[in-house]
Structure formats: structure tokens, C-alpha cells
Design a protein around this motif. Structure first.
Motif, PDB file in Angstrom:
ATOM      1  N   SER A 169      -6.323   1.746 -14.761  1.00  0.00           N
ATOM      2  CA  SER A 169      -6.496   0.851 -15.907  1.00  0.00           C
ATOM      3  C   SER A 169      -6.973  -0.548 -15.550  1.00  0.00           C
ATOM      4  CB  SER A 169      -5.168   0.760 -16.667  1.00  0.00           C
ATOM      5  OG  SER A 169      -4.157   0.255 -15.821  1.00  0.00           O
ATOM      6  N   SER A 170      -7.530  -0.716 -14.359  1.00  0.00           N
ATOM      7  CA  SER A 170      -8.012  -2.049 -13.982  1.00  0.00           C
ATOM      8  C   SER A 170      -9.145  -1.918 -12.983  1.00  0.00           C
ATOM      9  CB  SER A 170      -6.883  -2.869 -13.329  1.00  0.00           C
ATOM     10  OG  SER A 170      -6.638  -2.423 -12.009  1.00  0.00           O
ATOM     11  N   THR A 171      -9.729  -3.061 -12.679  1.00  0.00           N
ATOM     12  CA  THR A 171     -10.626  -3.092 -11.534  1.00  0.00           C
ATOM     13  C   THR A 171      -9.794  -2.776 -10.305  1.00  0.00           C
ATOM     14  OG1 THR A 171     -10.244  -5.446 -11.205  1.00  0.00           O
ATOM     15  CG2 THR A 171     -12.132  -4.831 -12.566  1.00  0.00           C
ATOM     16  N   PHE A 172     -10.438  -2.572  -9.183  1.00  0.00           N
ATOM     17  CA  PHE A 172      -9.713  -2.202  -7.973  1.00  0.00           C
ATOM     18  C   PHE A 172     -10.431  -2.795  -6.768  1.00  0.00           C
ATOM     19  CE2 PHE A 172     -12.771   1.003  -9.122  1.00  0.00           C
ATOM     20  CZ  PHE A 172     -13.475   1.222  -7.948  1.00  0.00           C
ATOM     21  N   THR A 173      -9.701  -2.909  -5.656  1.00  0.00           N
ATOM     22  CA  THR A 173     -10.319  -3.354  -4.403  1.00  0.00           C
ATOM     23  C   THR A 173      -9.724  -2.589  -3.237  1.00  0.00           C
ATOM     24  OG1 THR A 173      -8.728  -5.149  -4.138  1.00  0.00           O
ATOM     25  CG2 THR A 173     -10.828  -5.720  -5.123  1.00  0.00           C
ATOM     26  N   CYS A 216      -0.580  -0.805  -8.469  1.00  0.00           N
ATOM     27  CA  CYS A 216      -0.393   0.370  -7.624  1.00  0.00           C
ATOM     28  C   CYS A 216      -1.267   0.282  -6.384  1.00  0.00           C
ATOM     29  CB  CYS A 216      -0.773   1.642  -8.386  1.00  0.00           C
ATOM     30  SG  CYS A 216       0.250   1.983  -9.826  1.00  0.00           S
ATOM     31  N   LEU A 217      -0.859   1.014  -5.355  1.00  0.00           N
ATOM     32  CA  LEU A 217      -1.662   1.199  -4.156  1.00  0.00           C
ATOM     33  C   LEU A 217      -1.925   2.683  -3.992  1.00  0.00           C
ATOM     34  CD1 LEU A 217       0.132  -1.214  -1.685  1.00  0.00           C
ATOM     35  CD2 LEU A 217      -2.215  -1.430  -2.514  1.00  0.00           C
ATOM     36  N   THR A 218      -3.176   3.018  -3.706  1.00  0.00           N
ATOM     37  CA  THR A 218      -3.548   4.406  -3.451  1.00  0.00           C
ATOM     38  C   THR A 218      -4.055   4.514  -2.026  1.00  0.00           C
ATOM     39  OG1 THR A 218      -4.038   4.981  -5.748  1.00  0.00           O
ATOM     40  CG2 THR A 218      -5.175   6.248  -4.064  1.00  0.00           C
ATOM     41  N   SER A 219      -3.565   5.519  -1.304  1.00  0.00           N
ATOM     42  CA  SER A 219      -4.058   5.792   0.041  1.00  0.00           C
ATOM     43  C   SER A 219      -5.471   6.347  -0.058  1.00  0.00           C
ATOM     44  CB  SER A 219      -3.150   6.807   0.739  1.00  0.00           C
ATOM     45  OG  SER A 219      -3.779   7.321   1.896  1.00  0.00           O
ATOM     46  N   SER A 220      -6.405   5.743   0.687  1.00  0.00           N
ATOM     47  CA  SER A 220      -7.780   6.252   0.662  1.00  0.00           C
ATOM     48  C   SER A 220      -7.918   7.517   1.503  1.00  0.00           C
ATOM     49  CB  SER A 220      -8.757   5.187   1.158  1.00  0.00           C
ATOM     50  OG  SER A 220      -8.525   4.908   2.524  1.00  0.00           O
ATOM     51  N   VAL A 221      -6.875   7.869   2.241  1.00  0.00           N
ATOM     52  CA  VAL A 221      -6.875   9.085   3.051  1.00  0.00           C
ATOM     53  C   VAL A 221      -6.322  10.259   2.249  1.00  0.00           C
ATOM     54  CG1 VAL A 221      -5.979  10.178   5.148  1.00  0.00           C
ATOM     55  CG2 VAL A 221      -6.648   7.760   5.184  1.00  0.00           C
ATOM     56  N   THR A 222      -5.125  10.078   1.658  1.00  0.00           N
ATOM     57  CA  THR A 222      -4.461  11.179   0.957  1.00  0.00           C
ATOM     58  C   THR A 222      -4.686  11.188  -0.548  1.00  0.00           C
ATOM     59  OG1 THR A 222      -2.414   9.954   0.536  1.00  0.00           O
ATOM     60  CG2 THR A 222      -2.598  11.107   2.674  1.00  0.00           C
ATOM     61  N   GLY A 223      -5.037  10.039  -1.126  1.00  0.00           N
ATOM     62  CA  GLY A 223      -5.185   9.933  -2.572  1.00  0.00           C
ATOM     63  C   GLY A 223      -3.875   9.720  -3.301  1.00  0.00           C
ATOM     64  N   LYS A 224      -2.758   9.684  -2.585  1.00  0.00           N
ATOM     65  CA  LYS A 224      -1.444   9.480  -3.212  1.00  0.00           C
ATOM     66  C   LYS A 224      -1.326   8.042  -3.701  1.00  0.00           C
ATOM     67  CE  LYS A 224       3.409  10.459  -2.944  1.00  0.00           C
ATOM     68  NZ  LYS A 224       3.582  10.535  -4.353  1.00  0.00           N
ATOM     69  N   THR A 225      -0.817   7.877  -4.920  1.00  0.00           N
ATOM     70  CA  THR A 225      -0.670   6.563  -5.547  1.00  0.00           C
ATOM     71  C   THR A 225       0.798   6.159  -5.558  1.00  0.00           C
ATOM     72  OG1 THR A 225      -2.625   6.899  -6.921  1.00  0.00           O
ATOM     73  CG2 THR A 225      -1.034   5.265  -7.689  1.00  0.00           C
ATOM     74  N   GLY A 252      -9.620  -0.616   4.862  1.00  0.00           N
ATOM     75  CA  GLY A 252     -10.131   0.571   4.183  1.00  0.00           C
ATOM     76  C   GLY A 252      -9.124   1.675   3.943  1.00  0.00           C
ATOM     77  N   LEU A 253      -7.850   1.444   4.266  1.00  0.00           N
ATOM     78  CA  LEU A 253      -6.847   2.498   4.129  1.00  0.00           C
ATOM     79  C   LEU A 253      -6.195   2.552   2.752  1.00  0.00           C
ATOM     80  CD1 LEU A 253      -5.089   2.277   7.607  1.00  0.00           C
ATOM     81  CD2 LEU A 253      -6.817   3.925   6.832  1.00  0.00           C
ATOM     82  N   TRP A 254      -6.301   1.483   1.969  1.00  0.00           N
ATOM     83  CA  TRP A 254      -5.642   1.404   0.671  1.00  0.00           C
ATOM     84  C   TRP A 254      -6.587   0.864  -0.390  1.00  0.00           C
ATOM     85  CZ3 TRP A 254      -0.968   3.550   0.304  1.00  0.00           C
ATOM     86  CH2 TRP A 254      -0.249   3.737   1.476  1.00  0.00           C
ATOM     87  N   ILE A 255      -6.344   1.258  -1.624  1.00  0.00           N
ATOM     88  CA  ILE A 255      -7.052   0.703  -2.774  1.00  0.00           C
ATOM     89  C   ILE A 255      -5.981   0.209  -3.748  1.00  0.00           C
ATOM     90  CG2 ILE A 255      -8.585   1.162  -4.717  1.00  0.00           C
ATOM     91  CD1 ILE A 255      -9.947   3.305  -2.999  1.00  0.00           C
ATOM     92  N   ALA A 256      -6.056  -1.071  -4.121  1.00  0.00           N
ATOM     93  CA  ALA A 256      -5.127  -1.663  -5.086  1.00  0.00           C
ATOM     94  C   ALA A 256      -5.741  -1.588  -6.478  1.00  0.00           C
ATOM     95  CB  ALA A 256      -4.830  -3.111  -4.713  1.00  0.00           C
ATOM     96  N   HIS A 257      -4.927  -1.237  -7.475  1.00  0.00           N
ATOM     97  CA  HIS A 257      -5.418  -1.088  -8.851  1.00  0.00           C
ATOM     98  C   HIS A 257      -4.249  -1.109  -9.822  1.00  0.00           C
ATOM     99  CE1 HIS A 257      -3.996   3.111  -9.066  1.00  0.00           C
ATOM    100  NE2 HIS A 257      -4.357   3.165  -7.792  1.00  0.00           N
ATOM    101  N   GLY A 258      -4.560  -1.138 -11.092  1.00  0.00           N
ATOM    102  CA  GLY A 258      -3.557  -1.031 -12.132  1.00  0.00           C
ATOM    103  C   GLY A 258      -3.506   0.385 -12.676  1.00  0.00           C
ATOM    104  N   MET A 259      -2.305   0.770 -13.107  1.00  0.00           N
ATOM    105  CA  MET A 259      -2.123   2.067 -13.751  1.00  0.00           C
ATOM    106  C   MET A 259      -0.814   2.030 -14.530  1.00  0.00           C
ATOM    107  SD  MET A 259      -1.942   5.906 -12.098  1.00  0.00           S
ATOM    108  CE  MET A 259      -0.283   5.715 -11.459  1.00  0.00           C
ATOM    109  N   ASN A 260      -0.876   2.366 -15.801  1.00  0.00           N
ATOM    110  CA  ASN A 260       0.318   2.464 -16.645  1.00  0.00           C
ATOM    111  C   ASN A 260       1.120   1.154 -16.649  1.00  0.00           C
ATOM    112  OD1 ASN A 260       1.969   3.903 -18.424  1.00  0.00           O
ATOM    113  ND2 ASN A 260       3.296   4.623 -16.776  1.00  0.00           N
TER     114      ASN A 260
END
Length: 162
Positions: free
Chosen positions: A70-74, A91-100, A79-87
Motif C-alpha cells: 500500500s505504499s511506495t517502497f525502497t 513492513c520489511l520483505t526479504s528480497s531472497v525469500t519474499g517473506k514479509t 539489496g536484501l530487504w525492501i521496506a514498504h507499507g501494507m495494511n
């Protein structure tokens, strides 16, 4: 311009929800430059983070969340994590596993992100250059009868993102 070659990287016409879409669908390159992250709906219509190889254009669905991104992300600088909004949360999502992983609680109202004072807004979510903090926008009440305003918030992490 001479010397410039443009090529189409992604092909989504065969998907149930073709094209790049979502609340904030700007592209973000990984720090290494080998992937470009975008927002795109999955087959259930939920906006997820996808990556495209800059060499082959192959799309990979990174997240498989039950709520829309629900937001922009960076990307984190490594390169191991992507920060973003959700609900309504950062949140942080692993760029390796996709787990948020949610890293903030929802706003006090539990309402949708667009109407709830105290929840994360969709405009921004950025990781600091040293990976020690995440900045984001949160709406705050200005007091009884005065409505809400957007404010910058910074969350300092116990350990830098590695």
C-alpha cells in the motif's frame, strides 16, 4: 539520441491482470542493478511486489501477501530487504525469500490506511543509507475538531538490515 537503444523488458499481456499497477507503481532498481522491483497484481487481484531481471525481463512474484502493498517502497542498500507499507503498517520483505515482516503496529483506529489517523500513509517508505532506520509518513490528529495532518516519522532499527 544517437547511441541509445530502448527495449521492452516485461511482457504481461497473458496475465489475468496485465500491466504494472498498484497504489504507487514506480520502478525501483536493486542496488546491484540486476533487478527492477514493481507493483503488480497477482492472479487474485492483490497488489504484490514483483521483480524483473534487467537481463532477461523474467518476472518473479516476490511477495505472496493477503493484503495489498500500500505504499511506495525502497530497497535496503545491501539489496536484501525492501521496506514498504501494507495494511496500515511499515513492513520489511526479504528480497531472497519474499517473506514479509510487519515492523510497526497498525494505527490506533484499525480502519483503512486512507482514513485512519495514526496509520502509515502510502506516499513514502524509505530505508536510510546506513540501513539503521526507516522513514515514512503517518497522519496525526491535530486535536479535537482540527482534523489530521501528515508528518514524517523515523523508526530506528535495533540492528541495521543485513
Amino acid at each position: 539520441m544517437p547511441g541509445v537503444v530502448q527495449r521492452r523488458l516485461t511482457r504481461t499481456e497473458g496475465r489475468r491482470y496485465p500491466g504494472i499497477q498498484g497504489v504507487r507503481h514506480w520502478l525501483r532498481s536493486s542496488p546491484s542493478g540486476d533487478q527492477i522491483a514493481v507493483l503488480m497484481k497477482d492472479d487474485d487481484g492483490i497488489t504484490q511486489i514483483w521483480t524483473a531481471s534487467t537481463v532477461t525481463g523474467e518476472l518473479r512474484q516476490l511477495t505472496r501477501n493477503q493484503f495489498d502493498i500500500s505504499s511506495t517502497f525502497t530497497w535496503s542498500p545491501n539489496g536484501l530487504w525492501i521496506a514498504h507499507g501494507m495494511n496500515g503498517r511499515v513492513c520489511l520483505t526479504s528480497s531472497v525469500t519474499g517473506k514479509t515482516y510487519p515492523v510497526t503496529p497498525r494505527g490506533r483506529s484499525g480502519q483503512s490506511i486512507s482514513s485512519a489517523a495514526g496509520e502509515m500513509r502510502p506516499e513514502s517508505c524509505v530505508v536510510s543509507p546506513d540501513s539503521s532506520a526507516i522513514a515514512f509518513i503517518r497522519s496525526r490528529s491535530e486535536g479535537e475538531g482540527r482534523g489530521t495532518v501528515n508528518q514524517i516519522c523515523v523508526m530506528e532499527l535495533e540492528k541495521p538490515l543485513n
